[in-house]
Design an enzyme around this catalytic site. Structure first.
Site, PDB file in Angstrom:
ATOM      1  N   LYS A 199      31.909  54.738  17.846  1.00  0.00           N
ATOM      2  CA  LYS A 199      32.225  54.988  18.570  1.00  0.00           C
ATOM      3  C   LYS A 199      34.032  55.013  18.536  1.00  0.00           C
ATOM      4  O   LYS A 199      34.360  53.680  18.586  1.00  0.00           O
ATOM      5  CB  LYS A 199      31.740  54.571  19.727  1.00  0.00           C
ATOM      6  CG  LYS A 199      31.888  54.799  20.787  1.00  0.00           C
ATOM      7  CD  LYS A 199      32.766  55.987  21.864  1.00  0.00           C
ATOM      8  CE  LYS A 199      33.986  54.034  21.854  1.00  0.00           C
ATOM      9  NZ  LYS A 199      35.023  55.410  23.180  1.00  0.00           N
ATOM     10  N   GLU A 274      37.585  41.433  16.827  1.00  0.00           N
ATOM     11  CA  GLU A 274      39.500  41.938  16.547  1.00  0.00           C
ATOM     12  C   GLU A 274      39.873  42.239  17.711  1.00  0.00           C
ATOM     13  O   GLU A 274      39.810  42.847  17.844  1.00  0.00           O
ATOM     14  CB  GLU A 274      39.370  42.510  15.321  1.00  0.00           C
ATOM     15  CG  GLU A 274      41.060  41.695  14.495  1.00  0.00           C
ATOM     16  CD  GLU A 274      42.023  43.156  14.897  1.00  0.00           C
ATOM     17  OE1 GLU A 274      42.617  42.717  15.932  1.00  0.00           O
ATOM     18  OE2 GLU A 274      41.945  44.095  14.223  1.00  0.00           O
ATOM     19  N   CYS A 308      47.776  45.459  16.271  1.00  0.00           N
ATOM     20  CA  CYS A 308      47.172  44.415  17.117  1.00  0.00           C
ATOM     21  C   CYS A 308      48.376  43.339  16.587  1.00  0.00           C
ATOM     22  O   CYS A 308      48.909  42.028  17.241  1.00  0.00           O
ATOM     23  CB  CYS A 308      46.386  44.035  17.278  1.00  0.00           C
ATOM     24  SG  CYS A 308      45.420  44.271  15.297  1.00  0.00           S
ATOM     25  N   GLU A 405      50.818  40.968  25.377  1.00  0.00           N
ATOM     26  CA  GLU A 405      50.881  41.955  24.644  1.00  0.00           C
ATOM     27  C   GLU A 405      51.501  43.546  25.197  1.00  0.00           C
ATOM     28  O   GLU A 405      50.565  43.993  26.310  1.00  0.00           O
ATOM     29  CB  GLU A 405      48.795  42.544  23.955  1.00  0.00           C
ATOM     30  CG  GLU A 405      49.080  43.198  22.919  1.00  0.00           C
ATOM     31  CD  GLU A 405      47.960  42.927  22.262  1.00  0.00           C
ATOM     32  OE1 GLU A 405      47.989  42.888  21.233  1.00  0.00           O
ATOM     33  OE2 GLU A 405      46.865  43.625  22.599  1.00  0.00           O
TER      34      GLU A 405
END
Length: 502
Positions: A199, A274, A308, A405
């Protein structure tokens, strides 16, 4: 395709192959067939450098997911894929890598116009990394084995272990490195003999759909790889609960990953997560200041900060802080802000208007919190989703821009006086994906590495990624590993076999 997008493609001479792919109807790839969504709904794909409509993708439903899982299950339980010998799987994966390499220019252009990223970076990092990952894991297909054991209990036994593929793997891919992150998860799964349902992110599905054509061209059996496009809130959530999926591997934000992980655990499903990061960078007083400044800027502004493990928190020894900041600003000024297809682009647009607004809001929050702009901070007018590379000074660890973040080209800088203070500040975070140290004192570096709570530690560099080395985080940055031989353990079951001998 909007006229503005067409003009953009013409301006930078996009290849005929890319134009052909972009203009033809997009379909999902399920069981070797190209299908529209079961309810025939579509979504526009927005080109980030212009803000114009590029094409449309089908929006899948739960019914489409069921078809994809059934196709993958059929191949795994008794199809041609499960009967292939390891060297045959290895040859197919190498053939797929050859096709990716042969179509590298087209794939880089697709990645650039879909996600907005620099086409040069897409070619040199994303596509080359995808090729390398498939070649690396192709070699592992013929090197998986268990072990024999000499038991100590009374009696005469033959005891050994078998390594067996875990089954159907659900792969949920983020929007920032669509093809490369998909390869990280897919190559290892195929090498061990699993089948997959992928996906891609709804914002950036195009390179994955082009990849599916190469899967078919490589001769990988129908149903081994299935691609379903659609919304993460629908398809991604259903994948984490689907009884036909044995293992889920997810890369994305920590809030979404927490939900995915909870769903998977409730179903006793294997899961690798992750997740987000807020990676600290320690610049020690003996560092090569100009070299460190360049590396820190590259480490946070690459892909416009939409990485990331980007080094977004720079802790700099107070004795060199002013000089480092001066070098950092000077180098950042040299980085070209441009549309992704510009071959000289370094700072590309953000992926979407929503992401641009989110990053802009954090810049405003930083100013409200008392941080000072050392460079940048503006959102650029005109078409596209551009935000200047931004450097904050006068920060402290309690600020939201230091703890949360941002996922954009924003760097916070904080001075420190002792290495003990630097480590404490670096570890003062809910994340633990990566960290970096800039120093030429290797004795001190080796002392600091075990003290940093991070899954990867880079020394005098940032985001050095290789298929042979594992990647994954500590704390709220997730668990499990992509890449390296360590990843294989998360895709196989170990079966113990006991045979009584006369």
């Amino acid at each position: 395709m909007d006229a503005l997008v067409q003009q953009y493609l013409d301006q930078f001479g996009v290849s005929d192959a890319t134009r052909h792919f972009l203009t033809k109807p997009k379909k999902m790839f399920i069981g070797g067939d190209w299908l529209d969504g079961s309810d025939n709904s579509t979504a526009n794909v927005i080109e980030p450098s212009t803000g114009g409509v590029l094409t449309q993708i089908p929006i899948g439903s739960i019914k489409d997911l069921d078809l994809a899982v059934a196709a993958a299950r059929s191949q795994f339980d008794g199809g041609e894929w499960r009967r292939l010998k390891p060297l045959e799987r290895e040859r197919l994966l190498h053939r797929l890598a050859d096709l990716i390499e042969a179509n590298a220019t087209e794939l880089a252009e697709i990645e650039s116009v879909d996600m907005g990223k620099s086409v040069s970076q897409a070619r040199d990092v994303d596509i080359q990394g995808t090729i390398d990952t498939f070649r690396y894991f192709a070699g592992w297909a013929s090197k998986l084995h268990g072990r024999t054991v000499e038991p100590s209990l009374p009696g005469n036994y033959l005891a050994y272990t078998r390594k067996e593929p875990i089954g159907v793997v659900g792969v949920i891919v983020p929007w920032n490195f669509p093809l490369q992150t998909m390869a990280w998860k897919l190559a290892a799964a195929l090498a061990v003999g699993c089948t997959v349902v992928v996906k891609p992110a709804e914002l950036t599905s195009l390179s994955t759909l082009r990849f599916a054509e190469l899967v078919q061209e490589a001769g990988i059996p129908d149903g081994v790889v299935n691609i379903i496009t659609g919304y993460g809130s629908v398809i991604g959530a259903a994948m984490s609960n689907h009884p036909g999926i044995d293992k889920l591997t997810f890369t994305g934000s920590t809030p979404v990953g927490r939900t995915v992980g909870q769903n998977a655990v409730n179903k006793v499903k294997r899961v690798t997560l992750e997740l987000g990061g807020k990676s600290p960078v320690l610049v020690l007083k003996d560092a090569d200041i100009p070299a460190a400044a360049r590396a820190v800027a590259n480490g946070v502004f690459f892909n416009s900060g939409q990485v990331c493990d980007a080094g977004t928190r720079a802790y700099v020894h107070r004795s060199i802080y002013d000089q480092f900041l001066q070098e950092l600003v000077a180098y950042t000024e040299s980085l070209k802000v441009a549309p992704g297809l510009d071959p000289d682009c370094f700072i590309s647009p953000l992926v979407s208007a929503k992401q641009k607004d989110n990053v802009s809001s954090y810049i405003a929050i930083g100013l409200q919190e008392g941080a000072k702009l050392a460079y940048g901070g503006r959102t650029l007018d005109g078409p596209g989703y551009f935000v200047e590379p931004t450097i904050f000074s006068h920060c402290h660890n309690d600020m939201r821009i230091v703890q949360e973040e941002i996922f954009g080209p924003v760097l916070v800088t904080i001075p420190f006086d002792t290495t003990e203070e630097a480590v404490r500040l670096a570890n003062d975070s809910s994340f633990g994906l990566a960290a970096a140290i800039y120093s030429n004192d290797l004795g001190l570096v080796h002392t600091l590495i075990p003290q940093l709570h991070a899954g990867s530690v880079y020394v005098n560099a940032h985001s050095t990624i290789d298929p042979s080395m594992p990647f994954g985080g500590f704390k709220e940055s997730g668990f499990g590993k992509d890449l390296g031989p360590e990843q294989l353990d998360y895709l196989m079951e170990t079966k113990a076999v006991w045979i009584t001998l006369p």
